[in-house]
Design an enzyme around this catalytic site. Structure first.
Site, mmCIF file in Angstrom:
data_model
loop_
_atom_site.group_PDB
_atom_site.id
_atom_site.type_symbol
_atom_site.label_atom_id
_atom_site.label_comp_id
_atom_site.label_asym_id
_atom_site.label_seq_id
_atom_site.Cartn_x
_atom_site.Cartn_y
_atom_site.Cartn_z
ATOM 1 N N LYS A 1 -6.985 6.522 -27.378
ATOM 2 C CA LYS A 1 -7.597 6.010 -26.611
ATOM 3 C C LYS A 1 -9.060 6.178 -26.558
ATOM 4 O O LYS A 1 -10.048 5.339 -26.505
ATOM 5 C CB LYS A 1 -7.408 6.734 -25.066
ATOM 6 C CG LYS A 1 -5.771 6.619 -24.626
ATOM 7 C CD LYS A 1 -5.552 7.095 -23.442
ATOM 8 C CE LYS A 1 -5.450 8.479 -23.428
ATOM 9 N NZ LYS A 1 -4.548 9.145 -24.175
ATOM 10 N N THR A 2 -9.261 7.663 -26.920
ATOM 11 C CA THR A 2 -11.041 7.791 -26.917
ATOM 12 C C THR A 2 -11.490 7.058 -28.513
ATOM 13 O O THR A 2 -12.701 6.723 -28.185
ATOM 14 C CB THR A 2 -11.220 9.250 -27.171
ATOM 15 O OG1 THR A 2 -10.564 10.072 -26.139
ATOM 16 C CG2 THR A 2 -12.651 9.828 -27.347
ATOM 17 N N ASP B 1 -13.489 7.659 -19.575
ATOM 18 C CA ASP B 1 -12.524 8.317 -20.328
ATOM 19 C C ASP B 1 -11.828 9.222 -19.526
ATOM 20 O O ASP B 1 -12.450 9.834 -18.592
ATOM 21 C CB ASP B 1 -12.913 9.045 -21.604
ATOM 22 C CG ASP B 1 -11.996 9.399 -22.722
ATOM 23 O OD1 ASP B 1 -10.678 8.996 -22.203
ATOM 24 O OD2 ASP B 1 -12.172 10.095 -23.664
ATOM 25 N N GLU B 2 -10.487 9.603 -19.696
ATOM 26 C CA GLU B 2 -9.888 10.700 -18.942
ATOM 27 C C GLU B 2 -9.755 10.466 -17.390
ATOM 28 O O GLU B 2 -10.159 11.286 -16.780
ATOM 29 C CB GLU B 2 -10.534 12.246 -19.290
ATOM 30 C CG GLU B 2 -10.867 12.590 -20.564
ATOM 31 C CD GLU B 2 -9.335 13.173 -21.359
ATOM 32 O OE1 GLU B 2 -8.309 13.209 -20.416
ATOM 33 O OE2 GLU B 2 -9.625 13.555 -22.361
ATOM 34 N N GLN C 1 -1.361 13.340 -18.286
ATOM 35 C CA GLN C 1 -2.180 14.354 -18.397
ATOM 36 C C GLN C 1 -3.110 14.653 -17.330
ATOM 37 O O GLN C 1 -4.256 15.205 -17.568
ATOM 38 C CB GLN C 1 -3.134 14.097 -19.605
ATOM 39 C CG GLN C 1 -2.398 14.060 -20.884
ATOM 40 C CD GLN C 1 -3.316 13.564 -22.110
ATOM 41 O OE1 GLN C 1 -4.186 14.731 -22.523
ATOM 42 N NE2 GLN C 1 -3.232 12.554 -22.833
HETATM 43 P P1 ATP Z 1 -5.937 12.467 -25.768
HETATM 44 O O1 ATP Z 1 -4.886 11.858 -24.821
HETATM 45 O O2 ATP Z 1 -5.436 13.752 -26.341
HETATM 46 O O3 ATP Z 1 -7.325 12.366 -25.174
HETATM 47 P P2 ATP Z 1 -6.567 9.855 -27.200
HETATM 48 O O4 ATP Z 1 -5.526 8.986 -26.844
HETATM 49 O O5 ATP Z 1 -7.771 9.862 -26.841
HETATM 50 O O6 ATP Z 1 -5.899 11.421 -27.098
HETATM 51 P P3 ATP Z 1 -7.841 10.303 -29.948
HETATM 52 O O7 ATP Z 1 -8.259 11.299 -29.592
HETATM 53 O O8 ATP Z 1 -8.430 8.750 -29.735
HETATM 54 O O9 ATP Z 1 -6.454 10.047 -28.791
HETATM 55 O O10 ATP Z 1 -6.994 9.966 -31.135
HETATM 56 C C1 ATP Z 1 -6.199 10.675 -31.813
HETATM 57 C C2 ATP Z 1 -6.078 10.924 -33.402
HETATM 58 O O11 ATP Z 1 -5.601 9.897 -33.772
HETATM 59 C C3 ATP Z 1 -7.442 11.111 -33.773
HETATM 60 O O12 ATP Z 1 -7.263 12.153 -34.989
HETATM 61 C C4 ATP Z 1 -7.749 9.713 -34.277
HETATM 62 O O13 ATP Z 1 -8.620 9.712 -35.259
HETATM 63 C C5 ATP Z 1 -6.499 9.278 -34.648
HETATM 64 N N1 ATP Z 1 -6.329 7.922 -34.505
HETATM 65 C C6 ATP Z 1 -6.634 7.184 -33.482
HETATM 66 N N2 ATP Z 1 -6.117 5.653 -33.694
HETATM 67 C C7 ATP Z 1 -5.967 5.514 -35.046
HETATM 68 C C8 ATP Z 1 -5.514 4.439 -35.884
HETATM 69 N N3 ATP Z 1 -5.511 3.151 -35.300
HETATM 70 N N4 ATP Z 1 -5.327 4.897 -37.007
HETATM 71 C C9 ATP Z 1 -5.369 6.049 -37.534
HETATM 72 N N5 ATP Z 1 -5.523 7.064 -36.916
HETATM 73 C C10 ATP Z 1 -5.932 6.912 -35.542
HETATM 74 MG MG MG Z 2 -9.000 11.319 -25.578
#
Ligand code: ATP
Ligand code: MG
Length: 748
Positions: free
Chosen positions: A31-32, A220-221, A251
Site C-alpha cells: 500500500k505504502t 496512508d493508514e 490494522q
Molecule cells: P503495511 O500494511 O504494514 O503498512 P503496506 O501494504 O504499506 O504494509 P509496503 O510497506 O508498501 O506494504 O510494502 C511491504 C514490502 O513489500 C516492502 O518491503 C515493499 O518494498 C515490498 N513490495 C511492495 N510491492 C512490491 C512489488 N510489487 N514487488 C516487490 N516488492 C514489493
Molecule cells: Mg504501509
C-alpha cells in the site's frame, strides 16, 4: 515513469489519479509502496510537488516516503508529506490569527497538560483524589476528538442546571483549562487538529486557498483516522475529489483514541464515485508467518473478508517458547538474537515488539548486559525525562517569553530558593501588571523583593534567557542549548550532586545535545536554516516511532502500536499472556478484544522471515508478581505453523538451544567481544563548561584584526569591538554585530 516493479493492481492504483480512490488491502501488500509510486507518477506527469498533500501516521513514515519519492523523481521542495498533527500545525502557523492565537504559539505535551490541570485543581480547590488528573485529561481529550468544547460538553450532560456535580466539575476544569491555554498562547495536541479544522471550516477563503493548492490528496493508514482528521480531509478534498486513501481495516489499532473504522468502511458511501482497488499479494512475509497472522485475525467479526497470498516460500516455522519467568524470557530473547546474529544477521534486523512500555526494562537490562546495542522507540521515554523537559522549557522561553508553564517549570530548576508561595505571588503580580513572568523578574525592584539568596541566581537565569533571545539569529540551536545549560546553572547543579542518578541525568542532557546537533546538520545538509522555533515544534510533534534509524545497527524495542507500517527480518513478540496481551480490560469486552487482535495481527505481519512468540509463567508487572495463562491469541493460532518444539517451558539447562528451530550453525555468536559504545561524554561536558566560562569572564580577548571562526556563520574578520559587542565581517553573510559573553567565536 517506471511502474514496472508494481504488480497489476498496484499499477492500476498508481495510474488512477483523477477522482476518489480507496486502496483497501492487507498488511505488507505494498500500500505504502503504491502510494509512493503514485506521487512520483503524478510529479512526472507534470503535477507540481506543491500541489500534493500526503498524510501519514508518523513523522518517520513521512520522512521515509519523501525519501522514496525523491529517489524516483529528484528533490521535491514544497511538497507536503506529513502527519495529521504537523499538517495542522502548519495550517495554524500560516493562519494563527484566524485561529485566534498570537504568532509564536507553543504546543503543550502531556507533561505540560498535567502541570496545567494540577494548577487549576489547586486554584479551584478541587480534590485531586476525587478528580484524578489523568481522568480529567482523558475526558477533555475525548471531548476534543469529538469536536466538543466545554459548553458543548455540559450541554450534552444536561446543562449547568441538570448535570450532576461530577460533570459540572469536569466542565469547570475543562473551561478553565482552555482559558489558560489561550492565555499562555498554547495549544495541546488535540487542539492542533481541532483548531485547524475550525479554521478551514469557518474561513471560506482560507479553505479555498488550500483546496486550490492541493490538487491531489493522499492518506496512508486511513483506518486509523479519527472524526476530526476525517473532517479535515473531507473539507480539503471536497472541491476536487482527487482523494486517494489507503488502509487496512484489519490494522485499525487506535479506536481507543477515537479512530473510527467506519471512515474506511464507509468511504464508498461518502464518495460514491470512488474506485476501490484491493491488493492481495503480500511481499513482506514468508508463507508461514502470513498464515499464522491470518489464523488469528480471522476470529474477528465485522471485517472485510480478504486473504493475502504470497509467492514467497513457507520459510521457517514460528517459534513459541514459554519461559519460567519474565527475566528468563528476556534472557531467552537475547540468546536468540546472539545465535541469529552469529549467523550473519545485523542487529538492526531485530525488533522486540511489546504490548506495554513497562515490559521494556527487562529487555533493556538483558541487552545491555550482553553488550548488544539497542534503541527504544516508544513511550516518549526520551522526551519525558525530567531533564529534557526542563531544558525544553528553557528553550521555549527563549522563543516565547510569555510561556508561563515553561517558566513555572524552571524557575526553581535548579534550586534557586524560590518556593511555591513566592511563585504564586509573582504570578499574581505578573497578571496584575499584564507582564510575562520573565519580564517581571527583569525588573530590579521585583528582584529586590526576592529572598536574598535567590536574587543572583534568578538574575542570571533571566539574563541567560534574554541574551539567547536577543542573539537567537546569530546563534545555532546548539549554542543556545549549551548557553542555557551552562548559564542557568542547570548542569553544574547536577554535577555538584555527585550521585549516579545526577550523572545519568547529565549524560541524558548531553545525549539531547547530540540530538540537536543531528537536527541542525540535517537541515544544513538540505540547505535550510534551522530555527529554534522549528526545533521545538519537532520536539513537540515527534511521534515515538520517529527516533528510529535503520542504519544504526541496533536492536529495536518498541510498542506494537508504534511498529505500524514498519518491517523487520526478525520479530519477537514477548508477553503472549492473557491480561497482558490481550490486556485485562479487553478480556470482558468483545470489541476491545477485536482491537487487541488487530494489534496482534499488526505485530505478526511486521516480520519478514522469522517470528518468535514468548510468554512467561510468572511475571512481575508494576511491582506485582503473578502466575499467568497463555494468551487467547496463542490458543487461536494455527498450531501446525509452530515449530514442533515450541509450547513448552524452556530453561537453558533442560533444553539445547538448537531444538528451538534456531540456526545453530555458528555458535560463535557467543564468543563475540562485548560491544563497547563510543563515549563522547567527556568532550561534550568540556564544551558546555567553556560556554559557562565565556559568560563568566565576559571578555573573549578578541581585538580588531583577529580572524575568527563562528559556529553559525563560519570564518570572519573582527572589525571592531567594544565592551558588549564584537563586529565581524563574515565570508558567508557579511557584517554582523554579535553580543559578547557567548562563546560562539573562536580565534583562529
Ligand atoms: P503495511 O500494511 O504494514 O503498512 P503496506 O501494504 O504499506 O504494509 P509496503 O510497506 O508498501 O506494504 O510494502 C511491504 C514490502 O513489500 C516492502 O518491503 C515493499 O518494498 C515490498 N513490495 C511492495 N510491492 C512490491 C512489488 N510489487 N514487488 C516487490 N516488492 C514489493
Ligand atoms: Mg504501509
Amino acid at each position: 515513469m517506471d511502474l514496472q516493479h508494481l504488480n497489476e493492481q498496484q499499477r492500476e492504483a498508481a495510474l488512477h489519479t483523477e477522482g476518489p480512490l480507496l486502496i483497501l488491502a492487507g498488511a505488507g501488500s505494498g500500500k505504502t509502496q503504491t502510494m509512493t509510486h503514485r506521487i512520483a507518477y503524478l510529479i512526472e506527469q507534470g503535477v507540481s510537488p506543491y500541489e500534493i498533500l500526503a498524510v501519514t501516521f508518523t513523522n518517520k513514515a513521512a520522512g521515509e516516503m519523501r525519501q522514496r519519492v525523491e529517489k524516483l523523481v529528484g528533490r521535491c521542495p514544497g511538497m507536503w508529506i506529513l502527519t495529521f498533527h504537523s499538517m495542522s500545525l502548519r495550517i495554524l502557523r500560516e493562519n494563527y490569527e484566524a485561529a485566534g492565537y498570537a504568532k509564536n504559539f507553543v504546543v503543550y505535551d502531556t507533561v505540560d497538560q498535567k502541570a496545567l490541570i494540577k494548577n487549576i485543581l489547586k486554584e479551584q480547590n478541587i480534590d485531586q483524589k476525587l478528580y484524578p488528573i489523568p481522568y480529567l485529561l482523558s475526558i477533555i481529550s475525548k471531548e476534543k476528538e469529538a469536536d466538543r468544547g466545554p459548553e458543548e460538553y455540559i450541554e450534552l450532560e444536561g446543562g449547568l442546571q441538570g448535570a450532576n456535580i461530577k460533570s459540572r466539575t469536569v466542565y469547570q476544569v475543562y473551561r478553565e483549562y482552555q482559558k489558560q491555554l489561550k492565555n499562555n498562547n498554547a495549544m495541546d495536541f488535540d487542539d492542533l487538529l481541532r483548531n485547524a479544522y475550525h479554521v478551514l471550516r469557518d474561513h471560506d477563503e482560507i479553505l479555498a486557498a488550500y483546496q486550490n493548492r492541493f490538487a491531489y490528496i493522499m492518506v496512508d493508514e486511513y483506518q486509523d483516522t479519527n472524526h476530526i482528521q476525517y473532517q479535515i480531509i473531507s473539507l480539503l478534498a471536497r472541491a476536487r475529489q482527487n482523494l486517494c486513501v489507503v488502509g487496512d481495516d484489519d490494522q485499525c489499532i487506535y479506536e481507543w483514541r477515537g479512530a473510527d473504522i467506519r471512515n474506511i468502511l464507509d468511504f464508498e458511501k461518502d464518495f460514491p464515485q470512488a474506485k476501490v482497488i484491493k491488493l492481495e499479494q503480500n511481499y513482506r512475509s514468508t508463507g508461514n508467518i502470513l498464515a499464522a497472522a491470518h489464523s488469528v485475525i480471522r476470529n474477528n467479526r465485522g471485517r472485510k473478508q480478504k486473504k493475502l497470498w504470497t509467492e514467497q516460500e513457507e520459510g521457517h516455522k514460528l517459534v513459541y517458547a514459554r519461559l519460567e519467568n519474565d527475566k528468563e524470557e528476556a534472557a531467552y530473547v537475547v540468546r536468540q538474537i546472539r545465535l541469529l546474529e552469529g549467523a550473519h544477521r545485523d542487529y538492526d534486523d531485530f525488533a522486540i515488539l511489546y504490548r506495554t512500555n513497562a515490559q521494556s526494562r527487562l529487555f533493556e537490562d538483558a541487552l545491555r548486559r550482553a553488550g548488544i546495542p539497542y534503541q527504544i522507540l516508544s513511550g516518549f521515554s526520551f522526551y519525558e525525562r525530567k531533564e529534557t523537559k526542563d531544558m525544553i522549557s528553557y528553550m521555549r522561553l527563549v522563543v516565547n517569553p510569555q510561556d508561563e508553564m515553561a517558566f513555572m517549570r524552571v524557575i526553581n530548576e535548579p534550586k534557586r530558593g524560590i518556593g511555591e508561595k513566592t511563585v504564586d505571588k509573582l504570578r499574581a503580580l505578573a497578571h496584575v501588571r499584564g507582564q510575562s513572568l520573565l519580564a517581571l523578574l527583569g525588573d530590579e525592584e521585583v528582584l529586590a523583593g526576592l529572598p536574598a539568596k535567590a536574587r543572583e541566581p534568578v538574575r542570571e537565569m533571566v539574563q541567560a534567557i534574554e541574551l539567547c533571545a536577543s542573539e537567537a539569529a546569530n546563534l545555532t540551536i546548539a549554542d543556545i542549548y549549551d548557553t542555557l545549560l551552562a548559564r542557568t546553572g542547570y548542569m553544574k547543579a547536577l554535577e555538584d550532586q555527585h550521585t549516579t542518578e545526577a550523572d545519568a541525568r547529565v549524560e541524558n542532557l548531553l545525549d539531547f545535545r547530540s540530538f540537536i546537533y543531528d537536527f541542525e546538520s540535517e537541515k544544513k545538509a538540505a540547505g535550510e536554516e534551522a530555527t529554534l522555533a522549528e526545533f521545538l515544534e519537532k520536539v513537540a510533534t515527534d511521534a515515538d516511532a520517529d527516533k528510529y534509524e535503520s542504519e544504526s545497527g541496533k536492536v529495536t524495542l518498541m510498542t506494537l502500536h508504534s511498529a505500524k507500517g514498519l518491517e523487520f527480518p526478525v520479530v519477537f513478540m514477548p508477553g503472549m499472556e492473557d491480561g497482558l496481551f490481550p490486556g485485562h480490560r479487553s478480556l470482558d469486552s468483545e470489541d476491545r478484544m477485536e482491537e487487541e487482535r488487530r494489534l496482534c495481527y499488526v505485530g505478526m505481519t511486521r516480520a519478514k522471515e522469522r517470528l518468535f512468540l514468548t510468554s512467561a509463567e510468572y511475571r512481575v508487572l508494576y511491582g506485582q508478581g503473578n502466575f499467568t495463562r497463555e494468551s487467547a491469541f496463542m490458543r487461536e493460532l494455527d498450531k501446525s505453523l509452530l515449530d514442533a518444539n515450541g509450547d513448552t517451558v524452556y530453561t537453558p539447562k533442560r533444553r539445547a538451544a538448537g531444538s528451538l528451530g534456531v540456526d545453530t550453525g555458528s555458535m560463535d555468536g557467543f564468543a563475540r567481544p562485548a560491544y563497547k559504545p563510543y563515549d563522547p561524554l567527556r568532550y561534550a561536558k568540556q564544551a558546555v563548561r567553556e560556554k559557562a566560562a565565556a559568560g563568566a569572564a565576559g571578555d573573549d580577548g578578541l581585538e580588531a584584526g583577529d580572524s575568527v571562526q563562528h559556529s553559525k556563520f563560519g570564518r570572519g574578520l573582527v572589525l571592531e569591538t567594544d565592551e558588549k559587542t564584537v563586529t565581524v565581517i563574515f565570508d558567508s553573510v557579511g557584517r554582523k554585530k554579535l553580543a559578547r559573553g557567548i562563546a560562539q567565536l573562536k580565534k583562529i
